[in-house]
Design a protein around this motif. Structure first.
Motif, PDB file in Angstrom:
ATOM      1  N   ARG A  36       0.832  -1.208   0.000  1.00  0.00           N
ATOM      2  CA  ARG A  36       0.000   0.000   0.000  1.00  0.00           C
ATOM      3  C   ARG A  36       0.869   1.261   0.000  1.00  0.00           C
ATOM      4  N   LEU A  37       1.923   1.255   0.825  1.00  0.00           N
ATOM      5  CA  LEU A  37       2.829   2.400   0.838  1.00  0.00           C
ATOM      6  C   LEU A  37       3.510   2.575  -0.518  1.00  0.00           C
ATOM      7  N   ALA A  38       3.906   1.452  -1.118  1.00  0.00           N
ATOM      8  CA  ALA A  38       4.592   1.520  -2.407  1.00  0.00           C
ATOM      9  C   ALA A  38       3.677   2.045  -3.500  1.00  0.00           C
ATOM     10  N   MET A  39       2.392   1.667  -3.484  1.00  0.00           N
ATOM     11  CA  MET A  39       1.469   2.169  -4.494  1.00  0.00           C
ATOM     12  C   MET A  39       1.300   3.678  -4.370  1.00  0.00           C
ATOM     13  N   LEU A  40       1.205   4.175  -3.139  1.00  0.00           N
ATOM     14  CA  LEU A  40       1.124   5.616  -2.935  1.00  0.00           C
ATOM     15  C   LEU A  40       2.394   6.316  -3.415  1.00  0.00           C
ATOM     16  N   ALA A  41       3.547   5.739  -3.058  1.00  0.00           N
ATOM     17  CA  ALA A  41       4.825   6.358  -3.417  1.00  0.00           C
ATOM     18  C   ALA A  41       5.071   6.315  -4.918  1.00  0.00           C
ATOM     19  N   ALA A  42       4.702   5.201  -5.565  1.00  0.00           N
ATOM     20  CA  ALA A  42       4.915   5.085  -7.009  1.00  0.00           C
ATOM     21  C   ALA A  42       4.076   6.090  -7.778  1.00  0.00           C
ATOM     22  N   ALA A  43       2.898   6.421  -7.248  1.00  0.00           N
ATOM     23  CA  ALA A  43       2.066   7.440  -7.890  1.00  0.00           C
ATOM     24  C   ALA A  43       2.584   8.844  -7.584  1.00  0.00           C
ATOM     25  N   ALA A  44       3.045   9.050  -6.345  1.00  0.00           N
ATOM     26  CA  ALA A  44       3.493  10.386  -5.934  1.00  0.00           C
ATOM     27  C   ALA A  44       4.826  10.775  -6.562  1.00  0.00           C
ATOM     28  N   TRP A  45       5.677   9.794  -6.856  1.00  0.00           N
ATOM     29  CA  TRP A  45       7.023  10.090  -7.369  1.00  0.00           C
ATOM     30  C   TRP A  45       6.988  10.943  -8.645  1.00  0.00           C
ATOM     31  N   PRO A  46       6.343  10.487  -9.720  1.00  0.00           N
ATOM     32  CA  PRO A  46       6.312  11.325 -10.930  1.00  0.00           C
ATOM     33  C   PRO A  46       5.455  12.577 -10.762  1.00  0.00           C
ATOM     34  N   LEU A  47       4.410  12.500  -9.932  1.00  0.00           N
ATOM     35  CA  LEU A  47       3.575  13.685  -9.732  1.00  0.00           C
ATOM     36  C   LEU A  47       4.360  14.822  -9.090  1.00  0.00           C
ATOM     37  N   GLN A  48       5.234  14.466  -8.157  1.00  0.00           N
ATOM     38  CA  GLN A  48       6.053  15.511  -7.537  1.00  0.00           C
ATOM     39  C   GLN A  48       7.008  16.124  -8.550  1.00  0.00           C
TER      40      GLN A  48
END
Length: 211
Positions: A50-62
Motif C-alpha cells: 500500500r505504501l509503495a502504491m502511494l509512493a509510485a504514484a506520488a514520485w512522478p507527480l512531484q
C-alpha cells in the motif's frame, strides 16, 4: 455460530495455508510451515504494498508539479537542479522539508499502527451481513475471517460481497502492491544511474498525445 466457524477453521488450517490470495507457491524460506508467521508476513506485504502504491504514484507527480507549487507558495523547490526527486542517492536538500511535516507523518504512522497494526493476525471474525440482520433482512449471520491488513474501510463500497470476488480483490491488491514495490526501486535506480528524472525518461506517459 462462532464456535462452529472456529472449529471448521482449525480443521482446514493445513489446507488453507497455501491458498492465500496471490500465493504462487514460492516459499524459499519455509514460511508456510508456521501459520502465525505466514499471516504476519502477509500483513507486512500488504502494508508495504500500500505504501509503495502511494509512493509510485506520488514520485512522478512531484517531479511534474513541485516547481509550480513551489512558485505558487513562494518556497524553494524540493527537486534537485536536474529535476529529480531528492533522496539519499539523488541528493537534494531534504532538510528544507518542514519538521512539522515529518512530525505529522510520524504521528499518523504511530497512531495507525497502535489502532490497526495487527489487524487480521489473531483470527478475528467479522459478521458480513450485520447490516442486513439489523434491518431484518437476514436471520442467520455469515461469519468470515478478517484477512491480514483488512481494516474494514470501504467508503465507496467497492469490495465485493461474494467470497470469490473478495479473493480476487485481495489478489489484485497484493499483485499491484508487488508491482509498485518493484516500480519504486526501478525509479530510484534509474534516476541514480542515468541522472534523469522518471518524467524525462518516460515522456510518453507525461506529455499529451501527438506532441
Amino acid at each position: 455460530g462462532t464456535a462452529e466457524y472456529r472449529q471448521r477453521q482449525q480443521q482446514q488450517q493445513q489446507q488453507q495455508q497455501g491458498q492465500m490470495p496471490a500465493d504462487y507457491n514460492i516459499d524459499l524460506f519455509g514460511v508456510k510451515k508456521d501459520p502465525e508467521m505466514l499471516r504476519r508476513m502477509r500483513l507486512a506485504e500488504v502494508k508495504h504494498g500500500r505504501l509503495a502504491m502511494l509512493a509510485a504514484a506520488a514520485w512522478p507527480l512531484q517531479e511534474l508539479f513541485d516547481p509550480a507549487l513551489a512558485n505558487l507558495l513562494k518556497v524553494a523547490p524540493l527537486l534537485t537542479q536536474d529535476g529529480r526527486n531528492p533522496d539519499v542517492l539523488n541528493g537534494g536538500d531534504l532538510q528544507q522539508i518542514s519538521p512539522l511535516f515529518w512530525s505529522s507523518i510520524l504521528g499518523a504512522t504511530i497512531t495507525l499502527e497502535l489502532l490497526y497494526g495487527e489487524r487480521g493476525l489473531k483470527g478475528e471474525i467479522r459478521i458480513e451481513n450485520a447490516d442486513m440482520i439489523a434491518r431484518g433482512e437476514a436471520g442467520r449471520p455469515v461469519f468470515t475471517e478478517v484477512s491480514p491488513g483488512d481494516l474494514g474501510f470501504d467508503p465507496l463500497m467497492l469490495y465485493p460481497d461474494d467470497r470469490p470476488g473478495q479473493l480476487r480483490a485481495q489478489a489484485g491488491e497484493i499483485n499491484n502492491g508487488r508491482l509498485a514495490m518493484i516500480a519504486l526501486v526501478t525509479f530510484v535506480l534509474s534516476e541514480y544511474f542515468t541522472g534523469k528524472s522518471i518524467v524525462e525518461l518516460t515522456p510518453q506517459f507525461f506529455t499529451p498525445i501527438g506532441q
